[in-house]
Write a protein that holds these residues in place. Sequence first.
Motif, PDB file in Angstrom:
ATOM      1  N   VAL A   1       0.863  -1.188   0.000  1.00 46.83           N
ATOM      2  CA  VAL A   1       0.000   0.000   0.000  1.00 46.83           C
ATOM      3  C   VAL A   1       0.895   1.232   0.000  1.00 46.83           C
ATOM      4  CG1 VAL A   1      -1.706   1.330   1.306  1.00 46.83           C
ATOM      5  CG2 VAL A   1      -1.872  -1.174   1.219  1.00 46.83           C
ATOM      6  N   TRP A   2       0.699   2.111  -0.967  1.00 42.35           N
ATOM      7  CA  TRP A   2       1.512   3.320  -1.062  1.00 42.35           C
ATOM      8  C   TRP A   2       0.694   4.401  -1.763  1.00 42.35           C
ATOM      9  CZ3 TRP A   2       4.773   4.802   2.042  1.00 42.35           C
ATOM     10  CH2 TRP A   2       5.806   5.702   1.771  1.00 42.35           C
ATOM     11  N   PRO A   3      -0.167   5.118  -1.009  1.00 41.55           N
ATOM     12  CA  PRO A   3      -1.081   6.085  -1.621  1.00 41.55           C
ATOM     13  C   PRO A   3      -0.345   7.237  -2.296  1.00 41.55           C
ATOM     14  CG  PRO A   3      -1.720   5.569   0.648  1.00 41.55           C
ATOM     15  CD  PRO A   3      -0.351   4.997   0.439  1.00 41.55           C
ATOM     16  N   GLY A   4      -1.045   7.883  -3.222  1.00 43.86           N
ATOM     17  CA  GLY A   4      -0.528   9.094  -3.847  1.00 43.86           C
ATOM     18  C   GLY A   4       0.463   8.858  -4.956  1.00 43.86           C
ATOM     19  N   ARG A   5       0.703   7.598  -5.295  1.00 46.38           N
ATOM     20  CA  ARG A   5       1.605   7.269  -6.395  1.00 46.38           C
ATOM     21  C   ARG A   5       0.836   6.367  -7.354  1.00 46.38           C
ATOM     22  NH1 ARG A   5       3.149   8.184  -0.930  1.00 46.38           N
ATOM     23  NH2 ARG A   5       5.308   8.954  -0.852  1.00 46.38           N
ATOM     24  N   GLY A   6       0.442   6.925  -8.490  1.00 47.53           N
ATOM     25  CA  GLY A   6      -0.347   6.147  -9.440  1.00 47.53           C
ATOM     26  C   GLY A   6      -1.657   5.672  -8.846  1.00 47.53           C
ATOM     27  N   GLN A   7      -2.319   6.532  -8.073  1.00 52.20           N
ATOM     28  CA  GLN A   7      -3.537   6.158  -7.355  1.00 52.20           C
ATOM     29  C   GLN A   7      -4.772   6.651  -8.097  1.00 52.20           C
ATOM     30  OE1 GLN A   7      -3.758   7.734  -3.374  1.00 52.20           O
ATOM     31  NE2 GLN A   7      -5.698   6.726  -2.898  1.00 52.20           N
ATOM     32  N   GLU A   8      -5.744   5.776  -8.247  1.00 49.18           N
ATOM     33  CA  GLU A   8      -7.030   6.140  -8.830  1.00 49.18           C
ATOM     34  C   GLU A   8      -8.070   6.189  -7.728  1.00 49.18           C
ATOM     35  OE1 GLU A   8      -8.079   3.818 -12.270  1.00 49.18           O
ATOM     36  OE2 GLU A   8      -5.981   3.606 -12.884  1.00 49.18           O
ATOM     37  N   LEU A   9      -8.892   7.236  -7.735  1.00 49.50           N
ATOM     38  CA  LEU A   9      -9.837   7.448  -6.644  1.00 49.50           C
ATOM     39  C   LEU A   9     -11.137   8.013  -7.213  1.00 49.50           C
ATOM     40  CD1 LEU A   9     -10.049   7.365  -3.495  1.00 49.50           C
ATOM     41  CD2 LEU A   9      -9.334   9.761  -3.513  1.00 49.50           C
ATOM     42  N   ALA A  10     -12.200   7.230  -7.152  1.00 49.90           N
ATOM     43  CA  ALA A  10     -13.511   7.676  -7.626  1.00 49.90           C
ATOM     44  C   ALA A  10     -14.167   8.571  -6.582  1.00 49.90           C
ATOM     45  CB  ALA A  10     -14.402   6.474  -7.927  1.00 49.90           C
ATOM     46  N   ILE A  11     -14.993   9.487  -7.034  1.00 47.77           N
ATOM     47  CA  ILE A  11     -15.598  10.449  -6.118  1.00 47.77           C
ATOM     48  C   ILE A  11     -16.487   9.767  -5.088  1.00 47.77           C
ATOM     49  CG2 ILE A  11     -17.644  10.964  -7.532  1.00 47.77           C
ATOM     50  CD1 ILE A  11     -17.191  13.962  -6.693  1.00 47.77           C
TER      51      ILE A  11
ATOM     52  N   ASN B   1      -2.410  16.736   0.443  1.00 48.42           N
ATOM     53  CA  ASN B   1      -3.435  17.668   0.905  1.00 48.42           C
ATOM     54  C   ASN B   1      -4.742  17.474   0.141  1.00 48.42           C
ATOM     55  OD1 ASN B   1      -1.727  18.725   2.808  1.00 48.42           O
ATOM     56  ND2 ASN B   1      -1.211  20.559   1.632  1.00 48.42           N
ATOM     57  N   THR B   2      -4.647  17.000  -1.106  1.00 49.80           N
ATOM     58  CA  THR B   2      -5.851  16.661  -1.861  1.00 49.80           C
ATOM     59  C   THR B   2      -6.591  15.511  -1.185  1.00 49.80           C
ATOM     60  OG1 THR B   2      -4.882  17.417  -3.954  1.00 49.80           O
ATOM     61  CG2 THR B   2      -6.717  15.859  -4.094  1.00 49.80           C
ATOM     62  N   LEU B   3      -5.852  14.492  -0.768  1.00 55.05           N
ATOM     63  CA  LEU B   3      -6.473  13.369  -0.054  1.00 55.05           C
ATOM     64  C   LEU B   3      -7.111  13.846   1.243  1.00 55.05           C
ATOM     65  CD1 LEU B   3      -3.692  10.673  -0.613  1.00 55.05           C
ATOM     66  CD2 LEU B   3      -5.953  10.717  -1.671  1.00 55.05           C
ATOM     67  N   THR B   4      -6.468  14.805   1.911  1.00 57.14           N
ATOM     68  CA  THR B   4      -7.028  15.357   3.143  1.00 57.14           C
ATOM     69  C   THR B   4      -8.370  16.029   2.865  1.00 57.14           C
ATOM     70  OG1 THR B   4      -4.840  15.720   4.095  1.00 57.14           O
ATOM     71  CG2 THR B   4      -6.645  17.002   5.017  1.00 57.14           C
ATOM     72  N   VAL B   5      -8.419  16.884   1.855  1.00 60.74           N
ATOM     73  CA  VAL B   5      -9.658  17.595   1.527  1.00 60.74           C
ATOM     74  C   VAL B   5     -10.742  16.614   1.092  1.00 60.74           C
ATOM     75  CG1 VAL B   5     -10.715  19.316   0.012  1.00 60.74           C
ATOM     76  CG2 VAL B   5      -8.422  19.707   0.912  1.00 60.74           C
ATOM     77  N   LEU B   6     -10.355  15.571   0.395  1.00 62.38           N
ATOM     78  CA  LEU B   6     -11.334  14.570  -0.056  1.00 62.38           C
ATOM     79  C   LEU B   6     -11.842  13.695   1.087  1.00 62.38           C
ATOM     80  CD1 LEU B   6      -9.655  13.452  -3.415  1.00 62.38           C
ATOM     81  CD2 LEU B   6     -11.739  14.818  -3.156  1.00 62.38           C
ATOM     82  N   GLY B   7     -11.221  13.831   2.269  1.00 62.13           N
ATOM     83  CA  GLY B   7     -11.697  13.091   3.440  1.00 62.13           C
ATOM     84  C   GLY B   7     -11.144  11.695   3.563  1.00 62.13           C
ATOM     85  N   ILE B   8      -9.984  11.440   2.949  1.00 57.83           N
ATOM     86  CA  ILE B   8      -9.368  10.111   3.005  1.00 57.83           C
ATOM     87  C   ILE B   8      -8.536   9.991   4.278  1.00 57.83           C
ATOM     88  CG2 ILE B   8      -7.899   8.468   1.801  1.00 57.83           C
ATOM     89  CD1 ILE B   8     -10.524   9.237   0.342  1.00 57.83           C
ATOM     90  N   GLU B   9      -8.718   8.917   5.019  1.00 51.96           N
ATOM     91  CA  GLU B   9      -7.996   8.703   6.267  1.00 51.96           C
ATOM     92  C   GLU B   9      -6.540   8.323   5.984  1.00 51.96           C
ATOM     93  OE1 GLU B   9      -9.056   9.033   9.521  1.00 51.96           O
ATOM     94  OE2 GLU B   9     -10.778  10.010   8.571  1.00 51.96           O
ATOM     95  N   PRO B  10      -5.637   8.599   6.935  1.00 56.38           N
ATOM     96  CA  PRO B  10      -4.234   8.189   6.767  1.00 56.38           C
ATOM     97  C   PRO B  10      -4.139   6.682   6.548  1.00 56.38           C
ATOM     98  CG  PRO B  10      -4.458   9.655   8.655  1.00 56.38           C
ATOM     99  CD  PRO B  10      -5.852   9.313   8.209  1.00 56.38           C
ATOM    100  N   ARG B  11      -3.250   6.280   5.627  1.00 58.83           N
ATOM    101  CA  ARG B  11      -3.065   4.844   5.341  1.00 58.83           C
ATOM    102  C   ARG B  11      -1.589   4.496   5.419  1.00 58.83           C
ATOM    103  NH1 ARG B  11      -5.639   2.811  -0.014  1.00 58.83           N
ATOM    104  NH2 ARG B  11      -5.077   0.845   0.983  1.00 58.83           N
TER     105      ARG B  11
END
Length: 523
Positions: free
Chosen positions: A341-351, A513-523
Motif C-alpha cells: 500500500v503506497w497512496p498518492g503514487r499512481g492512485q485512482e480514486l472515484a468520487i 493535501n488533496t487526499l485530506t480535503v477529499l476526506g481520506i484517512e491516513p493509510r
Amino acid sequence: MLHLFRAFSTSNRVPRMPFTYQEAINKLNSLQTNAALLEQLRKAGPRMNQYSLPEMRHYFQRIGYKTEDFNQLNVIHITGTKGKGSTSALTQSILRHYPSDKPIRTGLFTSPHLVAVRERIRINGEPISEELFAKYSEDVWNRLEDTKHEHILFGEEFLSDSPKQAIRDKRNHPDKPIYFRYLTLLAMHAFVQEKVDVAILEVGVGGEYDSTNIVEQPVVCGITSLGLDHVSVLGDTIDQIAWHKAGIIKEGRPVVCFEQVPEAMEVVKQRAAEKHAPLKIISANEVDHLKEVKVGLAGQHQKQNALVAIELCRTWLKEIRGEPLDEAVPGGFLDGLQKVVWPGRGQELAIDETKYASKTNNVKWYLDGAHTKESLEVCRDWFKEAVSQNASVAKRVLVFNCTNGRDGPRLLQIMSSLQDGLQFDHVVFTTNVTFRQGYTSDNTNNTVSMQDAVSMQQSLAESWQAQVPGFAKDHVHVVGSIEEAIDWVVDYGQQQDQAVQVLTTGSLIMVGNTLTVLGIEPR
C-alpha cells in the motif's frame, strides 16, 4: 543490549503533563524555519552540509543514544531520485508478509507524509498511532529540553560573529534540530522502543549528509533511479548527484543499485569500491522476471522498483535469517508484492470513495506525486494508459502545483505535451494550502510565504498559455487552496453528462493535501 536513555535527574524538574497528539504536532511545527529566515539563509551563502551528521550524533547523544545502537535495528537504507519511497514501501511489505515461523516486525521511515505526520513512521505497515506518536515525541522533546545546556555548534561558520549563525539564532528553538531531523530522532527512538526486527529508512535529501545517514552498519543499502533534483543542494550534474546519493554506502556492506546512466553508474561503482562494498546492479531488462507477478502499485516503473526491493529483501534474509533464496522472484515475496500500500503514487480514486460522494458520481481523480522531470514523464505515460479505454468520451482536468525552487515551466511542459493526443479541457493551478482557512495542523508549512506560493502558480498559468497556444484563457484557473480546486472540479462535474478525469500531479505535498480535503484517512 541496546543503549537506552540515560537517567536524568528529576530533583529540580517541574512535573509535566503528558503530550497530546495535537501538542506533539504543534511542537514539531515550531521546528520549521519560516520563509523569511530561509530567504535570509539563502542570501548568506550555501549550507555547510558536512556538519549535519556530527550535529545528528550530538542530538542522539542528548536524547540518550549512541549511533552504534541502531546497528541492532538491522537497517535497510534506501536512496534515489525517483522511486525510493515506493521501493521502501515494497521492501517493507515483502518482509512483513514473508512466511516464517518468526514473523518479521517491520519499521518504516519515509517522507513526506500525505494526510498525517505519523504516516512517516510505520510499524508493520501501519502509521504509528496518535497515542504512540505523542508518547515518543514527548520522550524526545523533554530529553532535548533537559539537555539544552549541552547544546553545541559545529563548524567555523557557527562562530558568534557569523551572520549565518545570527540568522539561525532567530529560530524558535535554536537548541533543537529542524523539522526533518527531529522526525529522524523520533523515528529511531520509536523503532527501538517498538523492538522492530528491521528498520527501513528512506533518505530525505541526497544521502552523504542526510540525517538518516547516521546508521553505521546497515544490513544492505539500495539506490533507485537517479535524476536531477534538489540541484541547489546536491549539484546540477548527474555525477554530482550520484556522489551524494552513493554516500549511504558503508564499509563492507552490500549495495543494490538500479542501473543508471553511465556518468552516474561510474560514480556509484567508484564509491562502492572505495568502501569495499559488494555492488549488485539491477538491469531494467530483468523486469521480464515479473511478467506473471502481480505488483500492487500501478505503472511499469513500479516493477523496476520491485526488482530493487526484491534484491534488498533477498540480501536481508540471507544476512539476518541465513536464508539463501536463489529464485529470480522467491515465492515467499509474492504476497508482499501484491499487498503493498503506497497512496498518492499512481492512485485512482472515484468520487464515491470521498466525502463528496453525494455531490456527483462522474468524477475520478488520478493522483501521482511526481515532481521531477523523470517522474512526471512516468506519470504522463501512466495517465495515458489509465484513461485510454474511455479517452474519447471524457472531459479532462489537470490540477498542477510546483513548489518554489523547481523549474516549474520545464516540468509543466511534460504535462502540456499531452495536448498532442489526450487533451485537457481545463487546467487548475493551486497552492499547497489545504483549506480556504489554511493548513491542517499535520500539514502546516511555514517555509513558503503565501505570496510566493500564489506567484508560482500565476507564473505556471502564463507558461501554460505560452506552451499551448490557443488554449482558452477562461479555461486556465489559479486558486489559493486545494479545497477551492476540488470544489471547482466537483462543480464542473455536476455540469457534465460524461466522465470527468482529473490528473493531480506536480507535488507530493499537494497530492497529500488533496487526499485530506477529499476526506481520506491516513493509510
